[in-house]
Design an enzyme around this catalytic site. Structure first.
Site, PDB file in Angstrom:
ATOM      1  N   HIS A  28      -5.933  20.271   3.668  1.00 10.59           N
ATOM      2  CA  HIS A  28      -5.702  18.823   3.740  1.00 10.59           C
ATOM      3  C   HIS A  28      -4.253  18.554   4.140  1.00 10.59           C
ATOM      4  O   HIS A  28      -3.413  19.454   4.114  1.00 10.59           O
ATOM      5  CB  HIS A  28      -6.004  18.152   2.390  1.00 10.59           C
ATOM      6  CG  HIS A  28      -7.468  17.948   2.134  1.00 10.59           C
ATOM      7  ND1 HIS A  28      -8.265  18.915   1.571  1.00 10.59           N
ATOM      8  CD2 HIS A  28      -8.274  16.885   2.385  1.00 10.59           C
ATOM      9  CE1 HIS A  28      -9.508  18.474   1.490  1.00 10.59           C
ATOM     10  NE2 HIS A  28      -9.550  17.244   1.980  1.00 10.59           N
ATOM     11  N   LYS A  55      -1.532  14.754   0.241  1.00  9.91           N
ATOM     12  CA  LYS A  55      -2.630  14.655  -0.724  1.00  9.91           C
ATOM     13  C   LYS A  55      -2.098  14.942  -2.128  1.00  9.91           C
ATOM     14  O   LYS A  55      -1.316  15.872  -2.331  1.00  9.91           O
ATOM     15  CB  LYS A  55      -3.747  15.649  -0.357  1.00  9.91           C
ATOM     16  CG  LYS A  55      -4.961  15.534  -1.258  1.00  9.91           C
ATOM     17  CD  LYS A  55      -6.154  16.297  -0.712  1.00  9.91           C
ATOM     18  CE  LYS A  55      -7.325  16.334  -1.676  1.00  9.91           C
ATOM     19  NZ  LYS A  55      -7.806  15.002  -2.071  1.00  9.91           N
TER      20      LYS A  55
HETATM   21  P1  NAP Z   1      -3.715   6.246   0.694  1.00 12.35           P
HETATM   22  O1  NAP Z   1      -3.636   5.993   2.156  1.00 12.35           O
HETATM   23  O2  NAP Z   1      -2.509   6.758  -0.019  1.00 12.35           O
HETATM   24  O3  NAP Z   1      -4.188   4.892   0.022  1.00 12.35           O
HETATM   25  C1  NAP Z   1      -4.249   4.700  -1.362  1.00 12.35           C
HETATM   26  C2  NAP Z   1      -4.184   3.222  -1.586  1.00 12.35           C
HETATM   27  O4  NAP Z   1      -4.393   2.959  -2.971  1.00 12.35           O
HETATM   28  C3  NAP Z   1      -2.816   2.615  -1.229  1.00 12.35           C
HETATM   29  O5  NAP Z   1      -2.993   1.747  -0.148  1.00 12.35           O
HETATM   30  C4  NAP Z   1      -2.417   1.862  -2.503  1.00 12.35           C
HETATM   31  O6  NAP Z   1      -2.081   0.524  -2.241  1.00 12.35           O
HETATM   32  C5  NAP Z   1      -3.708   1.766  -3.252  1.00 12.35           C
HETATM   33  N1  NAP Z   1      -3.508   1.620  -4.700  1.00 12.35           N
HETATM   34  C6  NAP Z   1      -2.767   2.354  -5.532  1.00 12.35           C
HETATM   35  N2  NAP Z   1      -2.878   1.876  -6.781  1.00 12.35           N
HETATM   36  C7  NAP Z   1      -3.724   0.802  -6.699  1.00 12.35           C
HETATM   37  C8  NAP Z   1      -4.243  -0.111  -7.637  1.00 12.35           C
HETATM   38  N3  NAP Z   1      -3.924  -0.028  -8.923  1.00 12.35           N
HETATM   39  N4  NAP Z   1      -5.117  -1.074  -7.223  1.00 12.35           N
HETATM   40  C9  NAP Z   1      -5.456  -1.164  -5.927  1.00 12.35           C
HETATM   41  N5  NAP Z   1      -4.971  -0.323  -4.978  1.00 12.35           N
HETATM   42  C10 NAP Z   1      -4.118   0.637  -5.374  1.00 12.35           C
HETATM   43  O7  NAP Z   1      -4.906   7.267   0.359  1.00 12.35           O
HETATM   44  P2  NAP Z   1      -6.226   7.583   1.204  1.00 12.35           P
HETATM   45  O8  NAP Z   1      -5.940   8.650   2.183  1.00 12.35           O
HETATM   46  O9  NAP Z   1      -6.831   6.315   1.666  1.00 12.35           O
HETATM   47  O10 NAP Z   1      -7.138   8.232   0.074  1.00 12.35           O
HETATM   48  C11 NAP Z   1      -7.468   7.531  -1.103  1.00 12.35           C
HETATM   49  C12 NAP Z   1      -8.329   8.424  -1.993  1.00 12.35           C
HETATM   50  O11 NAP Z   1      -9.573   8.706  -1.349  1.00 12.35           O
HETATM   51  C13 NAP Z   1      -7.722   9.800  -2.312  1.00 12.35           C
HETATM   52  O12 NAP Z   1      -8.031  10.145  -3.659  1.00 12.35           O
HETATM   53  C14 NAP Z   1      -8.451  10.741  -1.366  1.00 12.35           C
HETATM   54  O13 NAP Z   1      -8.520  12.059  -1.867  1.00 12.35           O
HETATM   55  C15 NAP Z   1      -9.816  10.105  -1.367  1.00 12.35           C
HETATM   56  N6  NAP Z   1     -10.678  10.411  -0.202  1.00 12.35           N
HETATM   57  C16 NAP Z   1     -12.012  10.494  -0.444  1.00 12.35           C
HETATM   58  C17 NAP Z   1     -12.894  10.695   0.591  1.00 12.35           C
HETATM   59  C18 NAP Z   1     -14.376  10.753   0.311  1.00 12.35           C
HETATM   60  O14 NAP Z   1     -15.188  10.955   1.237  1.00 12.35           O
HETATM   61  N7  NAP Z   1     -14.788  10.546  -0.931  1.00 12.35           N
HETATM   62  C19 NAP Z   1     -12.409  10.823   1.904  1.00 12.35           C
HETATM   63  C20 NAP Z   1     -11.032  10.735   2.125  1.00 12.35           C
HETATM   64  C21 NAP Z   1     -10.171  10.508   1.059  1.00 12.35           C
HETATM   65  P3  NAP Z   1      -0.622   0.070  -1.739  1.00 12.35           P
HETATM   66  O15 NAP Z   1      -0.414   0.793  -0.453  1.00 12.35           O
HETATM   67  O16 NAP Z   1      -0.787  -1.386  -1.565  1.00 12.35           O
HETATM   68  O17 NAP Z   1       0.309   0.462  -2.834  1.00 12.35           O
END
Ligand code: NAP
Length: 267
Positions: free
Chosen positions: A156, A160
């Protein structure tokens, strides 16, 4: 036309969250009623993802957003630190959680399943929404029945937060359900550098590679006399997860309980 499913998105400004917002706005069966992302508070959710203005302002706080917008479903792609609280907040308001964020313990999932059943609503926690990844996990579990010596390598991006990935843990769980009990490797093996052999899971190892430029890949490698088998899945784009998220948003409307793993609801 049947009523639209009202959807809220937590982590809306995140990399996955933005794809979810676009997917919801593009599906006439779904209605975006709330988007939560502290750093984008006050911005129009459509504009935030480069689309037309949709009249839904991004909120900074989930509980207020759920109370006011009364969604049917909350899609969460936030952080392992916030996701449990977000899921519990959704259930408090009778909102069905569709969770892509990793970081739940088996005890959390059991407790949330009980809560969902008591409330009579559906939920889904899916470490991976991509069909290819689900097939990779299924094929790996099948192969482990015949080739029980196995190691998992997951790759990844370097930002991450959790390791190993939720997908690799899910793969390891599926393998463990069908693989004969076996502690691999030399019993006298010693690491001269800590962590060199990766994380230990039920007799085998998971290795986490974190590098800039990498998106999401996993290899499951099986070894036997004179041969190896590799099952590999590569994700190149976040949009690849969206058909799965879309299907999950619709499916959680039809059952009660918290399901763990997209494979259980895949058509
Ligand atoms: P990211 O770009 O870092 O986005 C995370 C977001 O969460 C940020 O925009 C942040 O908002 C927001 N956040 C943090 N605390 C919050 C709260 N209390 N309430 C609402 N929003 C909040 O991460 P990402 O790449 O999108 O990945 C997010 C998660 O999904 C990770 O755990 C990743 O491992 C997982 N994932 C899962 C899959 C799947 O298929 N299941 C696929 C890819 C990723 P702000 O920017 O406004 O602070």
């Amino acid at each position: 036309m049947p009523q639209k499913i009202k959807v809220a998105v937590a982590g809306a400004r995140g990399r996955m969250g933005q794809e979810v917002v676009k997917m919801v706005l593009q599906d006439p069966e779904l209605e975006l009623v709330a988007a939560v992302s502290p750093s984008a508070a006050g911005v129009d959710a459509g504009r935030m993802v480069g689309m037309e203005s949709v009249g839904v302002q991004v909120e900074s706080e989930l509980e207020t957003a759920l109370r006011i917008s009364k969604p049917d479903v909350l899609v969460d792609f936030t952080t392992p630190q916030t996701v449990l609280h977000n899921t519990e907040t959704a259930l408090k308001y009778g909102v069905r959680p569709v969770i892509g964020t990793t970081g739940f313990t088996p005890e959390d999932i059991e407790r949330l399943d009980k809560q969902c059943k008591e409330l009579g609503i559906g939920g889904l926690i899916a470490p991976n929404f991509s069909i290819g990844a689900i097939l990779m996990m299924k094929f790996a579990a099948e192969a482990s029945k015949y080739m029980p010596h196995v190691e998992i390598i997951e790759y990844h991006g370097d930002q991450k937060l959790d390791a190993p990935s939720g997908t690799s843990i899910k793969t390891a769980e599926l393998i463990s359900e069908v693989r004969q009990e076996l502690r691999q490797g030399n019993p006298k093996e010693e690491e001269t550098i800590d962590g060199a052999r990766g994380g230990y899971y039920n007799g085998f190892r998971i290795h986490s590679v974190r590098l800039p430029g990498v998106f999401a890949q996993q290899e499951v490698i099986f070894g036997a006399f004179g041969q190896t088998l590799k099952i590999r899945h590569d994700s190149y784009d976040r949009a690849g997860y969206m058909p799965g998220v879309n299907q999950a948003v619709k499916k959680v409307m039809t059952y009660a309980g918290m399901i763990y793993g997209f494979e259980h609801i895949m058509d």
